[in-house]
Design a protein around this motif. Structure first.
Motif, mmCIF file in Angstrom:
data_model
loop_
_atom_site.group_PDB
_atom_site.id
_atom_site.type_symbol
_atom_site.label_atom_id
_atom_site.label_comp_id
_atom_site.label_asym_id
_atom_site.label_seq_id
_atom_site.Cartn_x
_atom_site.Cartn_y
_atom_site.Cartn_z
ATOM 1 N N PHE A 1 55.009 -101.588 -9.763
ATOM 2 C CA PHE A 1 56.418 -101.091 -9.691
ATOM 3 C C PHE A 1 57.145 -101.696 -8.574
ATOM 4 O O PHE A 1 58.447 -101.570 -8.466
ATOM 5 C CB PHE A 1 56.718 -99.417 -9.688
ATOM 6 C CG PHE A 1 56.438 -98.705 -11.076
ATOM 7 C CD1 PHE A 1 56.718 -99.704 -12.350
ATOM 8 C CD2 PHE A 1 56.108 -97.501 -11.183
ATOM 9 C CE1 PHE A 1 56.687 -99.116 -13.654
ATOM 10 C CE2 PHE A 1 55.864 -97.064 -12.518
ATOM 11 C CZ PHE A 1 56.089 -97.745 -13.572
ATOM 12 N N LEU A 2 56.492 -101.848 -7.356
ATOM 13 C CA LEU A 2 57.103 -102.262 -6.072
ATOM 14 C C LEU A 2 57.673 -103.574 -6.432
ATOM 15 O O LEU A 2 58.739 -103.738 -5.699
ATOM 16 C CB LEU A 2 56.137 -102.543 -5.171
ATOM 17 C CG LEU A 2 56.200 -102.896 -3.805
ATOM 18 C CD1 LEU A 2 57.208 -101.324 -3.134
ATOM 19 C CD2 LEU A 2 55.389 -102.892 -2.838
ATOM 20 N N GLY A 3 57.291 -104.336 -7.451
ATOM 21 C CA GLY A 3 57.933 -105.690 -7.749
ATOM 22 C C GLY A 3 59.438 -105.468 -8.142
ATOM 23 O O GLY A 3 60.362 -106.218 -7.971
ATOM 24 N N GLY A 4 59.608 -104.163 -8.792
ATOM 25 C CA GLY A 4 60.919 -103.921 -9.511
ATOM 26 C C GLY A 4 61.954 -103.042 -8.133
ATOM 27 O O GLY A 4 63.084 -102.905 -8.528
ATOM 28 N N ILE A 5 61.400 -102.830 -7.157
ATOM 29 C CA ILE A 5 62.138 -102.296 -6.105
ATOM 30 C C ILE A 5 63.366 -103.210 -5.497
ATOM 31 O O ILE A 5 64.400 -102.759 -5.299
ATOM 32 C CB ILE A 5 61.345 -101.981 -4.919
ATOM 33 C CG1 ILE A 5 62.115 -100.888 -4.029
ATOM 34 C CG2 ILE A 5 61.032 -102.857 -4.209
ATOM 35 C CD1 ILE A 5 61.252 -100.128 -2.855
#
Length: 471
Positions: free
Chosen positions: A195-199
């Motif tokens: 999910f960090l990629g979507g931050i």
């Protein structure tokens, strides 16, 4: 009278473009460990993009923003790629906004519909095409709708998340994420960091202030101060909003699509105000629709401007009497429809939302990578160009900021292809293949048009020399 923007007015442009409750559930999944992940993301992405936007926006205060900056550094084709990414990422981004709107609307009718894929897709397509048709009337109509949408779709829900969650906890209700020192440490397994990629989507839009440098008073002081103010507001809202959502809604029940309305429903019911859920849902749903309108038209206008420069066939950017590039809007509508139908094909609504968010983030990252590279190159090619704001530290400072930003983009791009452990995504090979194909298809047109242009140029040159050119 030529009105000049001050610090507050310019900061509000950025805040309106960035602040949204749609993406809060993504980080809420991490509980207290989101604080460490937010800190990392702020250092490697948010601060660098703010500094780069300030330098490029004050040094080259031209219409077109990223397009103009990248073109100045690397030429027309690179500028075309940058503005095309802004257009293409919207195709995948639209369904995420529409799904948030449709799920919010479900809470005004029957909350169980928020997980009904058929209901969501029907509502999403109906409002998407209605908004597209309205946009054909021109920028005046979509701008007015967008003004209302900024308040109803972003500011009201954002304030609501913080105020209602604080009231809920103040009543003595237990937090769903009890605090402990160990809870602050992220689980560094790869699938748990996906999910960090979507931050990056939480911070997309930080460059908006740079677009308006020409309309500001003393841009060397105003632009960086406005960006600094915006950074502060966005960080506080993103961290506090995500944390409150995690405290109120159990992690296993957080929906990436309707997580915000789940919070509103849970808190208002506990406060004895359950009657307010339906009208609030209508406001949020309408705000989502209205917030969409300017984004449908804006990037299409940017690509139409590129067509006028010859990088695209002129007919692609042809405008109607209202100045709207009709063909680009219709292509955008058709592509958005295809991506919306993804909701019918994947295991869950949250999985559909995430996959579309991941595609959007990948395309946005390409644009930001070009922007980081541009600020470094322009320090070399135009070192004496007046820049009212300069990234501190001379060339080493620019290399540090640009390098950190590029590394952040690279890491986020890689994480975007990792299936998140929090969602059922099915086969890893299928998941990665679908994302790779979507990213390739959406980013390919500038390269295709460039190849066709080179082929036409060679053919024209051969014809001028009187040498027959094979068909």
């Amino acid at each position: 009278m030529n009105v000049k923007l001050g610090v507050l007015a310019l900061a509000m442009i950025n805040i309106a473009a960035i602040v949204s409750v749609r993406n809060l559930p993504v980080m809420a999944e991490y509980g207290w460990s989101m604080l460490a992940l937010f800190a990392l993301s702020i250092v490697v992405f948010l601060v660098p993009i703010a500094m780069v936007a300030a330098e490029l926006g004050t040094g080259w205060p031209r219409d077109g923003g990223v397009y103009a900056w990248v073109k100045e550094a690397f030429g027309e084709r690179a500028g075309f790629l940058a503005v095309w990414c802004d257009y293409a990422e919207n195709v995948a981004w639209f369904p995420t906004v529409l799904s948030f709107m449709a799920a919010s609307l479900a809470y005004a009718i029957d909350p169980s519909l928020a997980t009904d894929k058929v209901f969501l897709v029907v509502v999403m397509l109906a409002f998407f095409w209605a908004t597209t048709i309205v946009s054909l009337r021109g920028v005046g109509t979509s701008s007015w709708i967008g003004s209302v949408g900024t308040v109803a779709g972003s500011i009201v829900p954002a304030i609501g998340v913080v105020v209602l969650a604080a009231a809920y906890l103040a009543q003595g209700n237990p937090s769903q994420i009890p605090f402990s020192a160990g809870a602050l440490v992220p689980d560094v397994e790869l699938n748990n960091l996906a999910f960090l990629g979507g931050i990056i989507l939480l911070f997309t839009g930080m460059e908006m202030a740079g677009f308006h440098a020409r309309e500001t008073r003393d841009p060397g002081r105003t632009v960086p101060r406005a960006i600094a103010l915006c950074v502060g507001v966005v960080v506080v809202f993103s961290v506090v909003g995500s944390l409150f959502l995690a405290m109120v809604v159990p992690a296993g029940e957080i929906s990436l699509v309707s997580g915000t309305m789940e919070l509103f429903s849970r808190v208002l019911d506990r406060l004895g105000l359950a009657w307010a859920v339906a009208p609030l849902a209508l406001v949020v749903a309408f705000g989502g629709i209205a917030h969409l309108a300017p984004w449908i038209l804006g990037p299409a206008n940017g690509v139409a401007a590129v067509a006028s420069q010859g990088s695209l066939p002129a007919r692609v950017g042809r405008r109607n009497a209202a100045g709207v590039p009709v063909a680009l809007l219709l292509v955008q509508g058709a592509a958005g429809t295809v991506f919306t139908l993804l909701f019918l094909l994947v295991p869950s609504v949250s999985t559909s939302y995430w996959m579309l968010s991941a595609v959007t983030a990948q395309i946005v990252i390409i644009m930001y990578a070009l922007m980081f590279a541009a600020v470094v190159r322009l320090r070399h090619t135009q070192p004496d160009k007046e820049r009212p704001y300069r990234i501190p530290g001379g060339l080493p400072g620019v290399y540090a900021v640009g390098g950190i930003g590029l590394l952040g983009c690279l890491a986020a791009f890689g994480l975007g292809f990792v299936p998140p452990g929090q969602l059922a995504t099915g086969s890893t090979v299928t998941y990665v293949t679908l994302l790779a194909v979507a990213v390739a298809v959406l980013s390919a047109p500038p390269f295709v048009f460039a190849a066709l242009a080179r082929r036409r140029a060679r053919r024209d040159a051969g014809s001028d020399d009187g040498v027959p050119v094979p068909a």
